[in-house]
Design a protein around this motif. Sequence first.
Motif, short mmCIF file in Angstrom:
data_model
loop_
_atom_site.label_atom_id
_atom_site.label_comp_id
_atom_site.label_asym_id
_atom_site.label_seq_id
_atom_site.Cartn_x
_atom_site.Cartn_y
_atom_site.Cartn_z
N PRO A 62 0.81 -1.23 0.00
CA PRO A 62 0.00 0.00 0.00
C PRO A 62 0.84 1.26 0.00
CG PRO A 62 -0.85 -1.59 1.58
CD PRO A 62 0.47 -2.13 1.12
N GLU A 63 1.90 1.28 0.81
CA GLU A 63 2.74 2.48 0.88
C GLU A 63 3.50 2.69 -0.43
OE1 GLU A 63 5.79 4.59 4.07
OE2 GLU A 63 4.95 2.61 4.45
N ALA A 64 3.99 1.60 -1.03
CA ALA A 64 4.70 1.74 -2.31
C ALA A 64 3.76 2.23 -3.40
CB ALA A 64 5.33 0.40 -2.70
N THR A 65 2.51 1.74 -3.40
CA THR A 65 1.53 2.21 -4.38
C THR A 65 1.24 3.70 -4.20
OG1 THR A 65 0.52 0.00 -4.34
CG2 THR A 65 -0.75 1.77 -5.35
N PHE A 66 1.14 4.12 -2.94
CA PHE A 66 0.90 5.54 -2.67
C PHE A 66 2.05 6.40 -3.20
CE2 PHE A 66 1.70 9.24 0.00
CZ PHE A 66 0.47 9.88 -0.02
N TRP A 67 3.27 6.01 -2.91
CA TRP A 67 4.41 6.83 -3.35
C TRP A 67 4.61 6.76 -4.86
CZ3 TRP A 67 5.74 10.56 -0.47
CH2 TRP A 67 5.68 10.46 0.92
N LEU A 68 4.22 5.65 -5.48
CA LEU A 68 4.23 5.61 -6.94
C LEU A 68 3.25 6.64 -7.50
CD1 LEU A 68 5.06 4.37 -9.64
CD2 LEU A 68 3.33 2.60 -9.29
N GLY A 69 2.07 6.75 -6.87
CA GLY A 69 1.13 7.79 -7.29
C GLY A 69 1.70 9.18 -7.08
N GLU A 70 2.47 9.38 -6.02
CA GLU A 70 3.09 10.68 -5.78
C GLU A 70 4.09 11.04 -6.87
OE1 GLU A 70 3.05 13.10 -2.55
OE2 GLU A 70 1.23 12.50 -3.59
N THR A 71 4.84 10.04 -7.37
CA THR A 71 5.79 10.35 -8.45
C THR A 71 5.06 10.85 -9.69
OG1 THR A 71 5.77 8.09 -9.36
CG2 THR A 71 7.35 8.56 -7.61
N GLN A 78 -3.28 5.05 -9.20
CA GLN A 78 -2.57 4.46 -8.07
C GLN A 78 -3.26 4.79 -6.74
OE1 GLN A 78 -0.21 2.31 -8.62
NE2 GLN A 78 -0.32 2.75 -10.82
N PHE A 79 -3.72 6.05 -6.56
CA PHE A 79 -4.40 6.42 -5.32
C PHE A 79 -5.73 5.67 -5.19
CE2 PHE A 79 -1.97 10.56 -5.95
CZ PHE A 79 -0.96 10.17 -5.09
N LEU A 80 -6.40 5.44 -6.31
CA LEU A 80 -7.64 4.66 -6.26
C LEU A 80 -7.35 3.22 -5.85
CD1 LEU A 80 -10.68 4.46 -6.75
CD2 LEU A 80 -10.19 3.99 -9.15
N ASN A 81 -6.23 2.66 -6.30
CA ASN A 81 -5.85 1.30 -5.88
C ASN A 81 -5.66 1.22 -4.37
OD1 ASN A 81 -5.92 0.38 -8.49
ND2 ASN A 81 -3.74 0.66 -8.85
N VAL A 82 -5.01 2.23 -3.79
CA VAL A 82 -4.81 2.23 -2.34
C VAL A 82 -6.15 2.33 -1.63
CG1 VAL A 82 -3.73 3.42 -0.40
CG2 VAL A 82 -2.51 3.23 -2.56
N SER A 83 -7.02 3.26 -2.07
CA SER A 83 -8.30 3.49 -1.39
C SER A 83 -9.23 2.29 -1.52
CB SER A 83 -8.97 4.73 -1.97
OG SER A 83 -8.13 5.87 -1.84
N ALA A 84 -9.21 1.63 -2.67
CA ALA A 84 -10.14 0.53 -2.91
C ALA A 84 -9.64 -0.80 -2.36
CB ALA A 84 -10.43 0.40 -4.40
#
Length: 323
Positions: free
Chosen positions: A235-244, A257-263
Amino acid sequence: MFRRLFVFFAFALAMAAPAAAQDAADAIVRLNRLESQFRQLSGQMEQLQYENRQLKEQLRKFQEDVEFRFQEGRGGGGSKPPAATPARPAQPSAQPTQPQRRSDVFDPAETPDAPGAPRPLGSTPPSAPVADAGAGRPMPLPGGQLAGIGSLIEQDEQAGVDGAPLDVNPGGTAALPQGAIADQRPGPSVAATSVGNPRADFDAAYASFTQKQYDQAEMGFRRFLQSNPRDKLVPEATFWLGETYLVRARYREAAEQFLNVSADHPDTPKAPDALLRLGIALNGLGAKDRACAVFAELDRKYPQASAPVRQASEREQKRIKCS
């Protein structure tokens, strides 16, 4: 006599020891070189495999698009195109025969009102922009599900909708770093292999992000997610990938990517922050109504979110004038 022989053997052993040590050192150097070459070949193989998967996916989408356009031109509404009727044998004639046209070819002159038929310029009504859909009212999210956002991301991937850069994040600083440039190009291929340590891979990618090496950080987080799909840091790696993606104004990839974390990981510590960033990315795409709905969902679903996240959500709702 024995003393002389003993001295001679001792001298011979002393001369042979450095040569044996040199041979061992050469062998170690050769092994290191072979290991390095093997890692490079493995990285190249992984890159080729990834690009091959990308090409297959693009080919599949292209085939689906061609089939859809063909069916739309036929006006069949999803039905299979009829088979071409067999051509009759040519009859002998003194006049030159004209080339026969296939029976399944779409002719706009025969069906001028069919979908896909050409229209006079200016005769079709303009489409409503994404930002105005819903008249500024937040889109309802029944049961806390982010309805319609996944389809919006897919539509934006085809339409290429751009949005204006945003100016706030949970810390109250600019979401786009100083000197950042909007980059809509596809991300680089994963060209290196994992070192076999998930934590080390994650830390290396995060270090690149903190140093504003966003392309390298993107590669690192993507490599981590491919190599460790079930790790607790996903989850954290997906979040930071979205940040990039977000800091480079690549809003569609960031929203995905943020939708993947939330869902997929709604109970993780990064879930409230990911929902906030999802709203920011959607507003960057021009989908103001869905962005306002996401901010409302954040306040409803995560009342215990940290103060910076709640304050940033309030600032965003005021900035984009959510009703």
